[in-house]
Design a protein around this motif. Structure first.
Motif, short mmCIF file in Angstrom:
data_model
loop_
_atom_site.label_atom_id
_atom_site.label_comp_id
_atom_site.label_asym_id
_atom_site.label_seq_id
_atom_site.Cartn_x
_atom_site.Cartn_y
_atom_site.Cartn_z
N PRO A 1 -1.85 -3.18 -0.84
CA PRO A 1 -1.55 -2.44 -1.55
C PRO A 1 -1.90 -2.98 -3.14
N THR A 2 -1.65 -4.51 -3.27
CA THR A 2 -1.57 -4.75 -4.02
C THR A 2 -3.00 -4.89 -4.96
N THR A 3 -3.72 -4.53 -4.29
CA THR A 3 -5.38 -5.06 -4.31
C THR A 3 -5.24 -2.96 -4.76
N VAL A 4 -5.04 -1.81 -4.66
CA VAL A 4 -5.34 -1.44 -4.46
C VAL A 4 -4.77 -0.52 -5.89
N GLN B 1 -9.75 12.31 -1.34
CA GLN B 1 -9.52 13.22 0.20
C GLN B 1 -7.94 13.14 -0.13
N GLY B 2 -6.90 12.77 -1.22
CA GLY B 2 -5.98 12.57 -0.43
C GLY B 2 -4.90 11.68 0.19
N LEU B 3 -5.42 10.43 0.30
CA LEU B 3 -4.44 9.25 0.93
C LEU B 3 -3.65 8.89 -0.02
N ALA B 4 -2.58 8.73 0.62
CA ALA B 4 -1.94 7.85 -0.06
C ALA B 4 -2.14 5.75 -0.46
N ASN B 5 -1.47 5.79 -1.67
CA ASN B 5 -2.08 3.89 -1.84
C ASN B 5 -1.96 3.31 -1.12
N ILE C 1 -4.96 4.63 1.90
CA ILE C 1 -6.18 3.77 0.96
C ILE C 1 -6.57 1.78 1.28
N ALA C 2 -5.18 1.35 0.89
CA ALA C 2 -5.20 -0.14 1.11
C ALA C 2 -5.64 -0.53 2.87
N ASN C 3 -5.39 0.29 3.81
CA ASN C 3 -5.04 0.06 5.09
C ASN C 3 -7.05 0.53 5.29
N THR C 4 -7.52 1.52 5.21
CA THR C 4 -8.69 1.98 4.81
C THR C 4 -9.92 1.51 4.14
N MET C 5 -9.73 0.26 3.42
CA MET C 5 -10.35 -0.44 3.06
C MET C 5 -10.11 -2.33 3.15
N GLY C 6 -8.76 -1.85 3.74
CA GLY C 6 -8.90 -3.39 4.67
C GLY C 6 -8.23 -4.61 3.16
N VAL C 7 -7.86 -3.54 2.13
CA VAL C 7 -7.12 -4.70 1.39
C VAL C 7 -5.64 -4.70 1.25
#
Length: 276
Positions: A243-246, A228-232, A235-241
């Protein structure tokens, strides 16, 4: 930087290159270069290559170092390897004379490392009370000096023990930042070792069974968000995790897809019909 971010193979290559330059240009180097060998040993330990770390200990000699900082770095790495090889008493014997000299010379970063590794050796010998006291001293000194990443670069054992320290639960900006950093690393490590049940749930996905190791549900989710073109960070915000996890999920899916970039990952995923 590569070591600090967990890119250990890249760190090894950089260190080997630096050592090669130092050998070839030895006559033209005025001051003794930093001790590449000490960091190389830490990379071996981080990647689980105990055989290489053991071989390094057998070959390294601290006598050739004229710079006391380089000598200390190598001695600390020797102790780290001794702990990893199940020889905590040898590690403490290696570190004992360094503690006093590092404090006298005000080599505070090395002193913190010495105390951290010493505490791990004490834990390995079952001396829990002494180990916790030493660890608390190390964390207190790190706090006074403002060291943070230093703790995050330690072994998983030390990081876990640090998170349980009462001193880190006290209010304070440094405490909260270090605690958050250690928690993110723990979460990332959990992401890298997801339960097999999670893996089995995704094996029926179209094309996923074509892979030697199928992508987990979380990795498929990350892949879709990349598509979908999301940056890391997004993605972290969307998944609720964190950035290190992403980053850990992306590293895992790159390895499973045998690719090295987002573009390659998306192309390979479409070949396998993992993406529309």
């Amino acid at each position: 930087l590569a070591f600090s971010e967990g890119r250990y193979q890249e760190a090894i290559e950089a260190l080997e290159d630096a050592a090669s330059v130092a050998r070839r240009r030895r006559e033209h180097i005025v001051f003794e270069p930093p001790a590449c060998s000490a960091m190389l040993a830490r990379c071996y330990l981080a990647t689980g290559h105990l055989d290489l770390a053991k071989k390094w200990v057998q070959q390294v000699s601290t006598d050739r170092f004229t710079n006391p900082l380089n000598r200390e770095q190598n001695q600390i790495s020797i102790a780290r390897v001794q702990v990893a090889l199940g020889r905590p008493s040898d590690a403490m014997a290696t570190l004992a004379p360094l503690r006093l000299s590092a404090e006298q010379d005000q080599h505070y970063r090395h002193l913190v490392e010495i105390q951290l590794v010493y505490s791990e050796a004490l834990f390995a010998e079952g001396k829990t009370i002494e180990a916790e006291q030493m660890l608390a001293q190390a964390v207190q000194r790190a706090s006074e000096a403002g060291f943070m990443r230093l703790l995050a670069e330690e072994s998983p054992t030390i990081r876990q023990l640090c998170r349980a320290l009462p001193v880190l639960k006290a209010p304070g900006r440094w405490n909260s930042r270090v605690t958050a950093m250690l928690s993110e690393l723990a979460e990332a490590e959990t992401a890298e070792t997801e339960p097999e049940d999670s893996q089995r749930d995704t094996q029926a996905a179209p094309g996923n069974t074509d892979l030697p190791e199928p992508l987990s549900q979380r990795e498929l989710e990350v892949l879709d968000l990349i598509n979908q073109g999301l940056a890391n960070k997004d993605i972290a915000n969307t998944m609720g995790v964190a950035p290190t996890t992403v980053k850990a999920h992306i590293r895992n899916l790159y390895g499973k897809l045998a690719v090295g970039s987002r573009t390659e990952a998306l192309a390979r995923a479409r070949e396998l019909r993992l993406l529309a």
